[in-house]
Design a protein around this motif. Structure first.
Motif, mmCIF file in Angstrom:
data_model
loop_
_atom_site.group_PDB
_atom_site.id
_atom_site.type_symbol
_atom_site.label_atom_id
_atom_site.label_comp_id
_atom_site.label_asym_id
_atom_site.label_seq_id
_atom_site.Cartn_x
_atom_site.Cartn_y
_atom_site.Cartn_z
ATOM 1 N N ARG A 23 -7.583 -64.434 66.397
ATOM 2 C CA ARG A 23 -6.357 -64.133 65.890
ATOM 3 C C ARG A 23 -6.461 -62.558 65.659
ATOM 4 O O ARG A 23 -6.948 -61.937 64.768
ATOM 5 N N TYR A 34 -4.930 -59.899 65.506
ATOM 6 C CA TYR A 34 -4.445 -58.900 64.549
ATOM 7 C C TYR A 34 -5.200 -58.920 63.248
ATOM 8 O O TYR A 34 -5.622 -57.911 62.965
ATOM 9 N N CYS A 65 -4.953 -59.945 73.569
ATOM 10 C CA CYS A 65 -5.487 -59.427 72.357
ATOM 11 C C CYS A 65 -5.121 -57.957 72.175
ATOM 12 O O CYS A 65 -4.935 -57.498 71.315
ATOM 13 N N GLN A 95 -1.963 -57.078 70.049
ATOM 14 C CA GLN A 95 -2.031 -57.436 68.542
ATOM 15 C C GLN A 95 -3.080 -56.494 68.003
ATOM 16 O O GLN A 95 -2.859 -55.958 66.715
ATOM 17 N N GLN A 108 -1.635 -53.176 67.097
ATOM 18 C CA GLN A 108 -0.747 -53.080 66.017
ATOM 19 C C GLN A 108 -1.331 -53.210 64.900
ATOM 20 O O GLN A 108 -1.032 -52.457 63.851
ATOM 21 N N TRP A 145 8.620 -59.136 66.108
ATOM 22 C CA TRP A 145 7.282 -58.846 65.839
ATOM 23 C C TRP A 145 6.809 -57.371 65.705
ATOM 24 O O TRP A 145 7.133 -56.813 66.612
ATOM 25 N N PRO A 146 6.114 -56.983 64.867
ATOM 26 C CA PRO A 146 5.660 -57.628 63.857
ATOM 27 C C PRO A 146 6.407 -57.737 62.507
ATOM 28 O O PRO A 146 7.323 -56.693 62.489
ATOM 29 N N HIS A 181 -0.413 -62.726 59.742
ATOM 30 C CA HIS A 181 -1.316 -61.758 60.335
ATOM 31 C C HIS A 181 -1.944 -60.797 59.557
ATOM 32 O O HIS A 181 -3.126 -60.436 59.774
#
Lengths: 216, 540
Positions: free
Chosen positions: B321, B323, B364, B367, B370, B512-513, B525
């Motif tokens: 995951r 983020y 990847c 994210q 971010q 997003w986000p 997230h």
């Protein structure tokens, strides 16, 4: 003898103070239960922690002697390579993991995952020990005077576990063998050196069933 | 293995030395990692025993003294028989006969989302003009830990050698990587198998442990890895590096620890790792001494203390995951975070994990970027992209997507001579890269191979420089997603890049986000786990 009160200090301050004062002195540290990593990576000296200690006490210790007058937090003596850690009270979760050498003596009890991936240290627990003790031990020894929980010595590879009491279950790749005279005399001398009252003749010894446990 | 059954081996018997003079040559049988050829010791003849096991590495063709071997791809058969390809059938037969799953080395096979469907946007009249690659400067230096450490790592180029352990690689290959790093001013990494004494001085450019003569300029850096198996780790080990990398996972097998099969655990590997000769070294999948994120914070603080607050602390993830994983690393106190995507390499891993587990690198990076932006640390906490980066073009795309550096792992092995035979785990590498057999290791000269690695890095640096300057920049840190366009829907959907032609991100990327980091609410997230792992968890 120098005393460091850690109440208002952080990790860096405490360890800096220890390093400055340790030459030739015994250093006493008080009120250190909130500090995680006291005396990490030290090579020489003699440290007394008065009261409880935080987590990661003496992590990566490489020759230093540390004594705690009460209980130690989680992961005491983690990855120790040389030296001694004496805990007068109980040890928290995962004491003496990943050690390559040195001696850890716990006069009280120890929780789960004590001595995981031990690679050469001598770990003595005078009380009871929790589950999964000495999991994936590659060398060294774990000596338990009291009882052990589930999965004792799970996936043992090398080294030995000596236990005075009972276990709830043994882990994979373990083999229960009789004690030899050498084992008993070794335990006796360790118990004498560290002032533990126990009779080595009633101990049981556990070693690896296969020396080369290959997993699929 | 999907590569199985997709190649045809043909031997020109008129050219073949063995056909002319049986017993005189059996090179192909000797070097093939997969037993395609067999040498009959009675007749002296070599015959093709099982051409279907060929994976197309062409090592036999390279070693053949008379150039008698041709390997021809048979893609059409592969496509017509899909999904019951020969590889699938062989895998099922293997399982039925042995009861065990397939293990293999190197990395992912077959197509996965990658950088290929991203194009670089050059500067023209409507943007700032391009810069002259031949006559102007381009700033490619990267500093890790500038604000947090007393000795930050100053890489001359935004490249690293990712962690590859001694054990997975031979001593000579580790030495070559160190020399390559010293020649180019980048960082090499011990991996989790302990530190070779040679790595300490070679990586800094010195030819021996007296540190008196710096033979290779400008000198590189050595990252020491702190991993779940803690092989060969002591206070001196941790202090011996220019940075400490905390390994959480790797792209080829996130969620699993390192695998080193007993076949590769010889005396020297056993000594460095502190384990019995010939036993499998299977690292735990997680840290036994970290139950919660708070524990990890304390461990990082402890590592900083042991290294006297001198060197940066890096994290390495095979993000699941991205983020939340990157957010957790930031909270734990990382100075740089390596994200190793799906295509990341390995010395040994279960086939299905290498093939079917993980998030592609291109998905990847956005994210991770971010998360860094939400924490206000993008370009401060450095992001290192790993996993399937093969050349300067891939590297540039990763940098423009927001990474600060990239790592060439599998590509470095290929630069050392590897032909990708997927048999790293067997310990018989014909090029001496992943073997510990002395006669094979003798084929790899560390200095010569170090030079090849340095050449490879310099060529990639030039490629990145060309692309940076034609898109109008003279600093790597100025690159942005505006310098890239996705060329198909999939890539635009995975990366949030503007779709070429449409010239804006796909509409759902506007959503997003949704929430800022760390509040643990909204789209999920921002949640950082802080749950202890207990002995009940261990027993299931």
């Amino acid at each position: 003898m120098k005393t460091i009160n850690a109440k208002e200090l952080n990790l860096r301050d405490v360890n800096t103070a220890i390093k400055q004062q340790i030459n030739g002195h015994r250093v006493i540290v008080t009120d250190a239960e909130h500090i995680h990593g006291v005396a990490a990576g030290l090579k020489v000296g003699d440290i007394l922690i008065q009261g409880d200690s935080g987590d990661y006490l003496g992590m990566l210790a490489d020759g230093v002697t540390i004594e705690v007058t009460r209980n130690a937090g989680k992961y005491a003596a983690d990855n120790m390579t040389r030296g001694q850690l004496l805990i007068q009270g109980n040890a928290g979760f995962g004491a003496a993991q990943y050690c390559y050498g040195g001696t850890v003596v716990i006069y009280g009890g120890a929780e789960d995952f004590t001595g995981t991936m031990n690679k050469g240290a001598t770990i003595i627990v005078a009380g009871d020990i929790g589950d999964e003790a000495a999991t994936y031990m590659l060398d060294g020894q774990l000596i338990v005077v009291g009882n052990a929980g589930f999965n004792l010595a799970n996936y043992l590879i090398r080294g030995a576990v000596y236990i005075g009491g009972e276990w709830k279950s043994l882990g994979h790749n373990t083999h229960h063998v009789p004690m030899t005279n050498d084992d008993e005399s070794q335990l006796r001398s360790l118990f004498e050196r560290y002032g533990i009252e126990a009779d080595p003749s009633r101990f049981k010894k556990i070693i690896a069933a296969s020396k080369k446990p290959f997993y699929n | 293995m999907s590569a199985i059954g997709t190649f045809c081996v043909s031997v020109n018997r008129q050219a073949c030395l063995n056909s002319q003079m049986p017993g005189k040559c059996g090179t192909c049988a000797e070097v093939c990692p997969h037993g395609v050829y067999a040498f009959d010791s009675q007749s002296g003849q070599v015959h093709i025993q099982n051409y279907n096991t060929c994976v197309g590495c062409r090592i036999c063709a390279e070693f053949c003294p008379t150039d008698a071997i041709r390997i021809n791809p048979a893609e059409s058969e592969y496509i017509s028989r899909y999904p019951w390809t020969f590889g699938v059938i062989e895998e099922i037969h293997h399982k039925a006969q042995t009861g065990s799953y397939l293990l293999r080395g190197f990395g992912t096979q077959g197509p996965t989302p990658n950088f290929d469907m991203i194009t670089v946007v050059p500067s023209q009249i409507a943007s700032q003009p391009p810069r002259d690659k031949y006559r102007e400067e381009c700033d490619m230096e990267l500093v890790i830990g500038e604000d947090t450490c007393e000795k930050p790592m100053r890489l001359k180029l935004p490249f690293v050698w990712p962690a590859m352990s001694f054990g997975a690689l031979s001593k000579e290959a580790k030495m070559a990587l160190a020399i390559g790093a010293a020649m180019t001013g980048i960082a090499t990494n011990t991996g989790e198998g302990g530190m070779l004494p040679e790595e300490a001085y070679l990586s800094r450019g010195y030819e021996d442990d007296s540190f008196s003569f710096q033979r290779w300029q400008p000198g590189g850096y050595l990252v020491v890895q702190w991993s779940t198996g803690r092989w060969g780790v002591s206070a001196d080990y941790v202090r011996g590096g220019d940075a400490v990398e905390v390994k959480i996972g790797q792209g080829a097998k996130p969620g699993m620890g390192g695998h080193l099969l007993g076949a590769k655990v010889g005396e020297e590997v056993a000594r460095v790792r502190g384990i019995p000769v010939g036993s499998d070294a299977l690292s735990p999948c997680r840290y036994y001494d970290v139950q919660t994120l708070d524990d990890m914070k304390h461990q990082v603080a402890m590592l900083r203390d042991v290294t006297d607050y001198q060197v940066p602390i890096l994290f390495k993830l095979g993000p699941s995951r991205p983020y939340a994983d990157v957010a957790a690393c930031i909270e734990a106190g990382a100075d740089a975070i390596s994200i190793d995507g799906l295509v990341g390499g390995t010395g040994c891993s279960p086939d299905l994990v290498t093939q079917g587990v993980g998030i592609p690198t291109i998905a990847c990076i956005p994210q991770a970027v971010q998360a860094l932006k939400d924490y206000g640390v993008h370009r401060k906490v450095k992001l290192i992209a790993l996993g399937g980066i093969r050349n300067g073009l891939d590297a540039f795309k990763a940098l423009a997507m927001g990474a600060d550096a990239v790592g060439f792992g599998s590509a470095a092995e290929v630069a050392m001579g590897c032909r990708v035979c997927y048999a790293c785990h067997k310990g018989n590498c014909p090029y001496g890269i992943t073997s510990h057999r002395p006669e094979l290791r003798a084929r790899l000269d560390p200095v010569e191979t170090g030079q090849k690695l340095a050449n490879f890095i310099h060529a990639n640096a030039e490629e990145v420089k060309i692309l940076t300057m034609l898109s109008g920049h003279n600093r790597i840190a100025d690159l942005s997603t505006e310098d890239l366009r996705a060329m198909d829907f999939n890539t635009a959907a995975l990366t949030g890049l503007k779709l070429a032609g449409y010239d804006r991100p796909l509409p759902f990327w506007d959503q997003w986000p949704q929430s800022s980091a760390g509040d643990g609410s909204g789209n999920g997230h921002g949640q950082v786990p802080n749950r202890p792992v207990t002995s009940e968890h261990h027993r299931g």
